[in-house]
Design an enzyme around this catalytic site. Structure first.
Site, PDB file in Angstrom:
ATOM      1  N   ALA A  16      -2.516  -3.790  -0.435  1.00 50.83           N
ATOM      2  CA  ALA A  16      -2.447  -2.894  -1.589  1.00 50.83           C
ATOM      3  C   ALA A  16      -1.131  -3.069  -2.351  1.00 50.83           C
ATOM      4  O   ALA A  16      -1.130  -3.192  -3.583  1.00 50.83           O
ATOM      5  CB  ALA A  16      -2.616  -1.447  -1.137  1.00 50.83           C
ATOM      6  N   LYS A 186      11.933   9.178   0.693  1.00 55.35           N
ATOM      7  CA  LYS A 186      10.602   8.585   0.807  1.00 55.35           C
ATOM      8  C   LYS A 186      10.115   8.621   2.252  1.00 55.35           C
ATOM      9  O   LYS A 186       8.924   8.825   2.518  1.00 55.35           O
ATOM     10  CB  LYS A 186      10.618   7.144   0.288  1.00 55.35           C
ATOM     11  CG  LYS A 186       9.273   6.427   0.384  1.00 55.35           C
ATOM     12  CD  LYS A 186       8.182   7.114  -0.438  1.00 55.35           C
ATOM     13  CE  LYS A 186       6.819   6.465  -0.254  1.00 55.35           C
ATOM     14  NZ  LYS A 186       6.766   5.096  -0.766  1.00 55.35           N
ATOM     15  N   LEU A 266      -0.943   1.775  13.612  1.00 57.20           N
ATOM     16  CA  LEU A 266      -0.280   2.650  12.651  1.00 57.20           C
ATOM     17  C   LEU A 266       1.224   2.411  12.642  1.00 57.20           C
ATOM     18  O   LEU A 266       1.814   2.034  13.661  1.00 57.20           O
ATOM     19  CB  LEU A 266      -0.547   4.119  12.997  1.00 57.20           C
ATOM     20  CG  LEU A 266      -2.003   4.531  13.193  1.00 57.20           C
ATOM     21  CD1 LEU A 266      -2.087   6.019  13.526  1.00 57.20           C
ATOM     22  CD2 LEU A 266      -2.834   4.204  11.961  1.00 57.20           C
TER      23      LEU A 266
END
Length: 304
Positions: A16, A186, A266
């Site tokens: 992505a 972030k 993950l």
């Protein structure tokens, strides 16, 4: 180095983030070399009403690389850095700038060991980046962009190479004097997104009052660690992050949720475990992290 002399740009990891950056470069007439695990003849980005097709091929064999790149945009996930080591060995030379488009605040420490083959490449040739745009992979292999494209990098000479490469594209580059604070901010956002992976729910879940309270408590915990690490973040940051989740479309996902649904490993270590790990160093209690991290680790790695 300027865009006239920056003749070779490679994107490693056409997911992505990599697809979005590659599309930004191609749209400005600077099509990069695409490097990944799966052979495809193009990449597709859907940006609102327009579609950008980035011509391939996607190269899959690092041993066939014929020359070093001037700039490598490393867009693999933190869990895939080791798998990209052969690309780094093939593409990175003494003068190559490596921009790490990954989550977390430890990009330098993570990537530097894979550049030891280039003795002259030090940390000043590695540029950590904070990615601020929502890009989601689709089932057909394309990527859907759901916001403006922006990255933040530290204000260094190597970072200015990245800024010049992306100048004039739809991806804006911010040179930050206080990169540490922005990177930790972030990270707090990414840490809270871990709740989405555990529940396998999208942004709409943050409308629940119980989830909102848990999120704020968790972010307060993360904020204490970030400040101990030298990040200058105000008291308003946890609420601002929660507000952002609540204001997002209810069906907005996140990369860690996408990986959870797909059964992939993950990024719990760089997005969540760092809170408890750095908290211990500073003597800060992290009771919520101490529960979330084992659950995320088990969801990622099993067994069972």
């Amino acid at each position: 180095m300027n865009t006239e002399t920056l003749t070779s740009v490679a994107v490693v990891g056409p997911g992505a983030i990599g697809t979005t950056i590659a599309a930004a470069l191609h749209d400005a007439g600077r099509t990069p070399m695409l490097c990944g695990r799966t052979s495809r003849d193009h990449l597709t980005l859907h940006d609102g009403d327009r579609t950008i097709t980035v011509p391939g091929p996607i190269h899959t064999n690092p041993s066939k690389v014929e020359r070093r790149a001037d700039l490598v945009l490393l867009a693999v996930k933190a869990t895939q850095t080791h798998a990209a080591k052969d690309w780094l060995a093939a593409l990175v030379g003494p003068d190559t700038v490596v921009c790490v488009l990954q989550n977390g605040v430890e990009q330098l420490e993570t990537v530097a060991p894979y550049l030891r083959h280039v003795r002259h490449v030090q940390h000043d040739g590695i540029v950590p980046a904070v990615v601020w745009f929502p890009a989601q992979a689709q089932s057909d292999g394309s990527v859907r962009l759901r916001g403006d494209v922006r990255i933040t990098v530290p204000d260094t000479s190597a970072s200015r190479v990245v800024a010049r490469a992306l100048q004039g594209t739809f991806c804006s580059v911010e040179l930050a004097a206080d990169f540490r604070s922005l990177a930790w901010r972030k990270l707090l956002q990414n840490a809270a997104a871990g709740l989405m992976a555990l529940t396998q729910r999208r942004s709409g879940m943050f409308a629940r009052s119980d989830i909102a309270r848990l999120t704020l408590d968790y972010l307060q915990e993360c904020l204490a660690v970030a400040r101990a690490e030298g990040a200058e973040l105000g008291d308003e940051v946890p609420q601002a992050i929660l507000d952002k989740f609540q204001a997002a479309p209810a069906d907005m996902g996140t990369s860690i949720l996408t990986d959870r649904v797909a059964g992939r490993p993950l990024e719990w270590a760089v997005r969540n475990a760092i809170i408890s790990r750095r908290g211990r160093i500073h003597g800060i209690a992290t009771p919520i992290s101490d529960v979330l991290v084992p659950l995320l680790a088990a969801a990622s790695d099993g067994p069972g």
